[in-house]
Design a protein around this motif. Structure first.
Motif, PDB file in Angstrom:
ATOM      1  N   LYS A  65      -6.830   5.850   4.314  1.00 42.76           N
ATOM      2  CA  LYS A  65      -7.315   5.043   5.435  1.00 42.76           C
ATOM      3  C   LYS A  65      -6.189   4.646   6.373  1.00 42.76           C
ATOM      4  CE  LYS A  65     -10.227   2.136   3.276  1.00 42.76           C
ATOM      5  NZ  LYS A  65     -10.684   2.633   1.964  1.00 42.76           N
ATOM      6  N   GLY A  66      -4.961   5.006   6.029  1.00 40.92           N
ATOM      7  CA  GLY A  66      -3.904   4.860   7.034  1.00 40.92           C
ATOM      8  C   GLY A  66      -2.748   3.923   6.720  1.00 40.92           C
ATOM      9  N   GLY A 110      -8.050  11.566   0.469  1.00 37.11           N
ATOM     10  CA  GLY A 110      -8.283  10.798   1.690  1.00 37.11           C
ATOM     11  C   GLY A 110      -7.226   9.718   1.865  1.00 37.11           C
ATOM     12  N   ARG A 154      -0.807  13.936   0.427  1.00 36.57           N
ATOM     13  CA  ARG A 154      -2.242  13.791   0.732  1.00 36.57           C
ATOM     14  C   ARG A 154      -2.609  14.653   1.933  1.00 36.57           C
ATOM     15  NH1 ARG A 154      -4.454   7.555  -0.074  1.00 36.57           N
ATOM     16  NH2 ARG A 154      -3.279   7.053  -1.941  1.00 36.57           N
ATOM     17  N   ASN A 171       0.815  -1.214   0.000  1.00 34.57           N
ATOM     18  CA  ASN A 171       0.000   0.000   0.000  1.00 34.57           C
ATOM     19  C   ASN A 171       0.850   1.265   0.000  1.00 34.57           C
ATOM     20  OD1 ASN A 171      -2.066  -1.868   0.200  1.00 34.57           O
ATOM     21  ND2 ASN A 171      -3.263  -0.613   1.591  1.00 34.57           N
TER      22      ASN A 171
HETATM   23  C1  6PG Z   1      -5.643  -2.902  -2.259  1.00 34.50           C
HETATM   24  C2  6PG Z   1      -5.739  -1.513  -1.690  1.00 34.50           C
HETATM   25  C3  6PG Z   1      -6.685  -1.430  -0.535  1.00 34.50           C
HETATM   26  C4  6PG Z   1      -6.710  -0.074   0.151  1.00 34.50           C
HETATM   27  C5  6PG Z   1      -7.390   0.985  -0.618  1.00 34.50           C
HETATM   28  C6  6PG Z   1      -7.573   2.302   0.082  1.00 34.50           C
HETATM   29  O1  6PG Z   1      -4.530  -3.397  -2.263  1.00 34.50           O
HETATM   30  O2  6PG Z   1      -6.647  -3.453  -2.712  1.00 34.50           O
HETATM   31  O3  6PG Z   1      -4.485  -1.137  -1.238  1.00 34.50           O
HETATM   32  O4  6PG Z   1      -6.289  -2.390   0.375  1.00 34.50           O
HETATM   33  O5  6PG Z   1      -7.405  -0.200   1.341  1.00 34.50           O
HETATM   34  O6  6PG Z   1      -6.772   1.162  -1.839  1.00 34.50           O
HETATM   35  O7  6PG Z   1      -6.434   2.874   0.587  1.00 34.50           O
HETATM   36  P1  6PG Z   1      -6.456   4.399   1.069  1.00 34.50           P
HETATM   37  O8  6PG Z   1      -7.870   4.706   1.482  1.00 34.50           O
HETATM   38  O9  6PG Z   1      -5.536   4.481   2.222  1.00 34.50           O
HETATM   39  O10 6PG Z   1      -6.056   5.204  -0.109  1.00 34.50           O
END
Ligand code: 6PG
Length: 483
Positions: free
Chosen positions: A260-261, A258, A287, A186
């Protein structure tokens, strides 16, 4: 009992993975969700899947063959702990509990230990590929004990994406190794996305091309060495027109990103491990900067070049510029991946996981968000030299960086001169030059530290640890090593 695997948590990722599992020969899938309606809905909508619905944990356990295997797809954090406790109440020693959420790897290490102490197997598994990947073939990064892998391997291989004939799943390593690798995936995803966004911004501001025209550029790039899922979807997003206003969608989307961490975790962990993932860090911070409108609104007060009045590049000049951006993007991308793999290498050493970096690059070739042609080159590099300390020093990447060199420097310089923020491009180049430098000004920092805190320094010409008597007669003395 009729089911060989069960899924707990039937939100979109859970139900898609359950459907994927059910569609494979030999699988019968038990499903459970805290609120009954989700289970009813899934079973009613997909009669072809032959799901075995359960409405209590007791029923769920009773429907599973031994060793029972349950995949948890609930919100990371407290909800995951709660489900693990429930399962341990109804399961028996030897049964397997898999957490497929985006858990922080240190939580996974903690959970694995607690679950193991009660005789169960716990597998923290990274799942990448979003909703579509879950349904059609994700990239899977399971950690956990070898014993669980014996049962899980064939099931996971059957549902994973396939890259050049090979399923995108491998047993990454023990306890938290799988979630660690997913976290770094990620982080690389953040860097890749930021680099693409900077490339788009540079092209748009320097050439005045429309989003649709830039979509064509990305579509073209997607036929070459940059070929990847993120480049492909970038073209799609840029081509999209807003139905309400008739303008490009990208121009009506609020420019505050945004998160999610997981990108932030990658950076925090890298700091703990002392690994310079500067490109990933810039992507996370870009971000953050975007999400502070109250700070950005003062921008009118800050002096600097105003590109809205400037001339746009046209014709051959614009084409040449776009090609330079492509090369700069490629070079910066090499840096981002190199930094990410460096973090995995350091994490494996610190947590005592034996992670095959070549195998990691292979399971990222399909199914996941950062899937790309490029990962074949990384796999080649580790195949040729499994202990490669810095990925970008592999001959293929050195060649690519040699080719991209002038363009990369030029683009970073142009961005600075034009006042266009390109934090990931510039920090990647700075990292690269940091690796190249014969001498770094770190020597001066050591001198400063010794001056104000007697932190001592080492010398290039003899062994030992030294301190200069800065507040005395400034002679040098041998000292205890205090770092
Ligand atoms: C994946 C992505 C997924 C991730 C989202 C959102 O491998 O399918 O990495 O796991 O949760 O892409 O990530 P952010 O909200 O932090 O951008």
């Amino acid at each position: 009992p009729t089911a060989n695997i069960g899924v707990v948590g039937l939100a979109v990722m859970g139900s898609n993975l359950a459907r994927n599992l059910a569609s494979r020969e030999g699988n019968t899938v038990a499903v459970y969700n805290r609120s009954r309606s989700k289970t009813d809905e899934l079973v009613a909508e997909h009669p072809e899947a032959g799901f075995v619905p359960a409405f209590s944990y007791e029923e769920f356990a009773a429907s599973l063959q031994k060793p029972r295997t349950a995949l948890i797809m609930v919100k990371a954090g407290g909800p995951t702990d709660a489900v693990i406790d429930e399962l341990m109440n109804v399961f028996e020693p030897g049964d397997i509990i898999i957490d497929g959420g985006n858990a922080l790897f240190t939580d996974t290490i903690r959970r694995e230990k607690a679950v193991r102490e009660r005789g169960f197997n716990f597998v923290g598994m990274g799942v990448s590929g979003g909703e579509e990947g879950a349904l059609l073939g994700p990239s899977l990064m399971p950690g956990g004990p070898d014993e669980a892998w014996v049962t899980l391997g064939p099931i996971l291989r059957s549902i994973a994406a396939v890259a050049e004939g090979e399923p995108c799943v491998t047993h990454i390593g023990h306890d938290g190794a799988g979630h660690f690798v997913k976290m770094v995936h990620n982080g690389i995803e953040y860097a890749d996305m930021q680099l693409i966004a900077e490339a788009y911004d540079l092209i748009r501001r320097a050439t005045g091309a429309s989003p649709a025209e830039i979509a064509d550029v990305f579509a073209e790039w997607n036929t070459g060495e940059l070929e990847s899922y993120l480049i492909e979807i970038t073209a799609e997003v840029l081509r999209q027109v807003d139905a309400e206003t008739g303008t490009p969608l990208v121009d009506v989307i609020l420019d505050q990103a945004g998160a999610k961490g997981t990108g932030g975790w990658t950076v925090q962990t890298a700091i703990d491990l002392g690994v310079p993932v500067s490109g990933i860090a810039e992507a996370v911070f870009a971000r953050s900067l975007s999400s502070h409108p109250e700070q950005r609104s003062i921008s009118g007060a800050l002096p600097g070049p105003d590109d809205s009045t400037g001339e746009h590049l046209t014709g051959a000049d614009a084409d040449a510029f776009i090609e330079q951006v492509r090369l700069a993007l490629y070079a910066s991308k090499i840096v981002a991946y190199s930094q990410g793999f460096d973090e995995i290498r350091a994490g494996a050493a610190h947590y005592d996981w034996s992670i095959d970096l070549g195998a990691v690059s292979k399971i990222w070739r399909a199914g996941c968000i950062i899937r790309a042609q490029f990962l074949n080159r990384i796999a080649d590099a580790y195949e040729a030299e499994p202990d490669l300390a810095v990925l970008l020093t592999a001959p293929y990447f050195v060649d690519a960086l040699t080719r991209a060199q002038d363009a990369w420097r030029n683009i970073v310089a142009l961005a600075a001169a034009a006042g266009i923020p390109a934090p990931a491009f510039s920090s990647s180049l700075a990292y690269y030059d940091g690796l190249r430098a014969r001498r770094l000004p770190a020597a001066l920092i050591q001198g400063q530290r010794d001056f104000f805190g007697a932190h001592t320094y080492k010398r290039i010409d003899k062994d030992g640890t030294f301190h200069t008597l800065w507040s005395g007669d400034r002679t040098e003395v041998e000292a205890e090593d205090t770092h």
